[in-house]
Design an enzyme around this catalytic site. Structure first.
Site, short mmCIF file in Angstrom:
data_model
loop_
_atom_site.label_atom_id
_atom_site.label_comp_id
_atom_site.label_asym_id
_atom_site.label_seq_id
_atom_site.Cartn_x
_atom_site.Cartn_y
_atom_site.Cartn_z
N ASP A 215 9.73 -36.19 -31.00
CA ASP A 215 9.70 -35.61 -29.66
C ASP A 215 8.55 -34.62 -29.46
OD1 ASP A 215 11.48 -35.07 -27.16
OD2 ASP A 215 11.20 -33.05 -27.95
N GLU A 283 5.92 -39.04 -29.43
CA GLU A 283 5.86 -38.87 -27.98
C GLU A 283 4.79 -37.86 -27.60
OE1 GLU A 283 8.43 -37.25 -24.18
OE2 GLU A 283 8.25 -36.10 -26.02
C1 GLC Z 1 10.80 -34.71 -24.58
C2 GLC Z 1 12.08 -35.38 -24.16
C3 GLC Z 1 12.61 -34.69 -22.94
C4 GLC Z 1 12.92 -33.25 -23.30
C5 GLC Z 1 11.69 -32.58 -23.90
C6 GLC Z 1 12.06 -31.32 -24.58
O1 GLC Z 1 9.80 -34.83 -23.64
O2 GLC Z 1 11.84 -36.74 -23.94
O3 GLC Z 1 13.77 -35.31 -22.44
O4 GLC Z 1 13.32 -32.55 -22.16
O5 GLC Z 1 11.07 -33.37 -24.88
O6 GLC Z 1 12.73 -31.60 -25.78
#
Ligand code: GLC
Length: 561
Positions: A215, A283
Site C-alpha cells: 500500500d 501501489e
Molecule cells: C491506499 C489504499 C486506500 C487507503 C490509503 C491509506 O491508497 O488503497 O484505500 O485509504 O492507502 O492507507
C-alpha cells in the site's frame, strides 16, 4: 538481458498472465448476518471465482483495526479482525483457495499504522521510550499569537487535505499522518521499523500466502529536511480537492522508496520462499506528466523477478484510442528492453477509484474487459466489475469514507465503488441476512451473478469466457505483445504470440460507430470472443473485418502453411 534457462522458468511464474480478483472483504459476502463481509463468506464463493478463470485473489486488509480507514488503519499485523473472522478462518480460506488452484496475496500497509497500534501507543508515551523513533515526531516550528503550536511544514493529509501534522500533548510534539489523522506515519529511516515489516512478511509467507499488494509506497520516503511542498500554480480553490493545493514533491516519493522496497524483495527471495514464487505488487499513482518513467523506475528500483508496480492507466486514461495505443506500444517496448522478467499489471478499477462501467460507459467497459484479459501480465478484476457493477449514489447520511467526511469537495468519496457484491435478486442481493454496511445498488435485481449466469450475452458470461481463455492459454499468459496498425484510426489492434502456440489478435473499436479495419496480409481470423452482446455484423471477409460501435473482439490468427 540474455535469456537463460532460468529466465524461461521465471517467465512461467504464476503472475505472468494471472487473473487476479480483488476482494474488498467488507463488501463481498457476509456469512454471519452482521452486514459486513467476512473470510468465511469469501471461502463460500471460491467455486464461483474458479468458474471465472480466477488464478489469484488480492484481499484488502482484514487485520484488527478501529476501521477509521476501513482496515487500512491496522492495529495488529499478525491477526484477523473479529469482524472478518479468526486466524483459523484465514488459514482455512488459504488452504481452500490453494485447493482451487487460486493463489492469495494480501495487503501490506507499511507506511502507517492505526493510532491504536501498540507501537504508536508506546511511541507517543514519552520522548525516550524504545519506540520513540518509530514514527515521525517533530517539535512545533513556532507558536502563534494565542500560543498554539505551529506545524513543522505545510504538508497535507491525502484523504482530507488538512494539515498532515497532529499535535500530541504527552510528547509536546507533532506526529506526521500522510493519510487520516488516525493513521500515523511510521519512520522508515529507522532500521528497526524495516525489520519489523520483514518479520510481518515472513509470518504470512510462512503461513502460505503467495505475496503482497503493498500500500501507498510513495509515502515511505519523504524529504528528510521536511521542506514545504510547493504550491500548485494550477490550483482552482473553488473546484479542486484541498489536497491538490500543493505539488507533493517533498512529502513523498523520495529515492529511498526503492531501497526500502528492495529490502522487501529480499525477503521474497529468501530460500524458503523463493522456490514458491512469492510476488508483490506495489501501489503508487504517478504524476500524469511522467507516467511511463515513473512505472519503469519501479521495475529498475525493485527486482522484477519478485515485484511489479501496478499500472493504473486503466483507471486514468480517457477511453480513447490514441493514448491507449501510445501507452501500450511505449510501455511494453520499454519493459521488453529492460528485462524479460518484467511483469505488467493492469487494473481498470479498485476500492479507491470510480467503477469502470460508470467512468467510461457500460459497452466501453465490456471492451475494457477484453483488453484487460488479453494484455500481458497480471489482470486485476475488482469484485463486481465482471457484472458491470456501477458506482452507487450513497445518501449523505450513509456516507462512511473518511475522505468524504474530511473534505466536502470529495463529495460522497469512495463509498460508491465499495457497495456490496450483487449475488442474486434475493433480498440484499444475497450479500447478507442483516443490514448491509453500505446500500445495495438499485439495479441488483438484474445486475447479479445468478441472473447473469443464465444469460449468454451478459457481462459475467463475457468475463467467464475471457477469464478461462486466459487461464488456459499459454500465449495469453506468456506470449509477446505487438501493437500494429488496424487500418482504421479509431481501432486499436494487437497480437499475442508464443512459439508453438496459437496466435491471438485483439481489435478494439473506440468509436461509437461501426468501423471497418484491415486484416494483416495472409492472416485468417477466427472469432473467439466479442464484447458486443448482440453482434450482427459479419466479422470476417477476406481482408477486412467490421466492428460494431465500442466492440472489442479476439481472434485466433492462422497463416496458411
Ligand atoms: C491506499 C489504499 C486506500 C487507503 C490509503 C491509506 O491508497 O488503497 O484505500 O485509504 O492507502 O492507507
Amino acid at each position: 538481458m540474455n535469456e537463460s534457462p532460468n529466465t524461461t522458468l521465471l517467465r512461467e511464474r504464476w503472475p505472468e498472465g494471472a487473473v487476479v480478483y480483488h476482494i474488498y472483504p467488507r463488501s463481498f459476502q457476509d456469512s454471519n448476518g452482521d452486514g459486513v463481509g467476512d473470510l468465511k463468506g469469501i471461502e463460500q464463493r471460491l467455486d464461483y471465482l474458479q468458474s471465472l478463470g480466477v488464478t489469484a485473489l488480492w484481499l484488502s486488509p482484514f487485520y484488527p483495526s478501529p476501521m477509521a480507514d476501513f482496515g487500512y488503519d491496522i492495529a495488529d499485523y499478525y491477526d484477523v479482525d473479529e469482524l472478518f473472522g479468526t486466524l483459523d478462518d484465514f488459514r482455512s480460506l488459504l488452504t481452500a483457495a490453494h485447493n482451487h488452484d487460486i493463489k492469495v496475496i494480501i495487503d501490506l500497509v507499511p507506511n502507517h499504522t492505526s493510532d491504536a497500534h501498540q507501537w504508536f501507543i508506546d511511541s507517543s508515551a514519552s520522548r525516550d521510550n524504545p519506540k520513540s523513533d518509530w514514527y515521525i515526531w517533530r517539535d512545533a516550528k513556532d507558536h502563534d499569537a494565542r500560543g498554539n503550536p505551529i506545524a513543522p511544514n505545510n504538508w497535507l493529509d491525502v484523504l482530507t487535505g488538512h494539515s498532515a501534522w497532529q499535535w500530541n500533548e504527552t510528547r509536546g510534539q507533532f506526529y506526521l499522518h500522510s493519510f487520516d489523522v488516525r493513521q500515523p506515519d511510521l519512520n522508515w529511516t529507522n532500521p528497526e521499523v524495516r525489520e519489523a515489516f520483514k518479520n510481518i512478511m515472513r509470518y504470512w509467507l510462512d503461513m502460505g500466502v503467495d505475496g503482497f499488494r503493498v500500500d501507498a509506497v510513495y509515502w515511505l520516503a519523504k524529504d528528510p529536511l521536511l521542506h514545504d511542498d510547493p504550491e500548485n500554480p494550477k490550483y482552482r480553490a473553488s473546484e479542486d480537492l484541498l489536497y491538490e493545493a500543493l505539488l507533493h514533491t517533498k512529502s513523498c516519493g523520495w529515492p529511498p522508496v526503492y531501497a526500502y522496497l528492495s529490502e522487501m524483495c529480499d525477503v521474497l527471495k529468501e530460500p524458503e520462499f523463493t522456490s514458491k514464487e512469492r510476488f508483490m505488487v506495489t501501489e503508487a499513482y504517478p504524476e500524469r506528466h511522467n507516467v511511463l518513467s515513473a512505472y519503469l523506475q519501479f521495475y529498475v528500483g525493485m527486482d522484477p523477478a519478485v515485484a511489479a508496480p501496478f499500472n493504473f492507466e486503466g483507471t486514468a486514461l480517457p477511453w480513447e484510442v490514441a493514448p491507449w495505443r501510445d501507452f501500450l506500444s511505449r510501455f511494453h517496448t520499454a519493459l521488453d528492453e529492460l528485462s524479460p522478467l518484467c511483469v505488467a499489471s493492469y487494473a481498470f478499477g479498485n476500492h479507491d477509484k470510480p467503477r469502470v462501467a460508470s467512468r467510461i460507459g457500460v459497452n466501453e467497459a465490456r471492451s475494457a474487459a477484453v483488453m484487460l484479459l488479453t494484455l500481458p501480465g497480471m489482470a486485476f478484476i475488482y469484485y463486481g466489475e465482471e457484472l458491470g457493477m456501477q458506482d452507487v449514489a450513497i445518501p449523505i447520511d450513509r456516507v462512511r469514507d473518511p475522505a468524504a467526511l474530511g473534505d466536502p469537495k470529495n463529495g460522497i468519496g469512495r463509498d460508491p465503488e465499495r457497495t456490496p457484491m450483487q449475488w442474486s435478486a434475493a433480498e440484499n442481493a444475497g450479500f447478507t441476512q442483516g443490514t448491509p454496511w453500505l446500500p445495495i445498488a438499485d439495479d441488483y435485481t438484474s445486475v447479479n451473478v445468478e441472473t447473469q449466469s443464465l444469460n449468454a450475452q451478459s457481462s459475467l458470461t463475457l468475463y467467464r469466457t475471457l477469464g478461462t481463455l486466459r487461464r488456459d492459454s499459454a500465449t495469453l499468459k506468456r506470449g509477446s505483445l505487438s501493437v500494429h496498425s488496424s487500418g482504421c484510426d479509431d481501432v486499436l489492434a494487437y497480437d499475442r504470440a508464443l512459439n508453438g502456440h496459437e496466435q491471438y489478435v485483439t481489435y478494439v473499436n473506440f468509436a461509437d460507430q461501426t468501423r471497418i479495419c484491415t486484416i494483416e496480409p495472409n492472416n485468417t481470423l477466427t472469432l473467439v470472443v466479442s464484447s458486443a452482446a448482440d453482434t450482427v455484423v459479419p466479422h470476417e471477409s477476406k481482408n477486412s473485418l467490421t466492428l460494431q460501435a465500442h466492440e472489442a473482439a479476439v481472434f485466433v490468427a492462422t497463416t496458411p502453411s
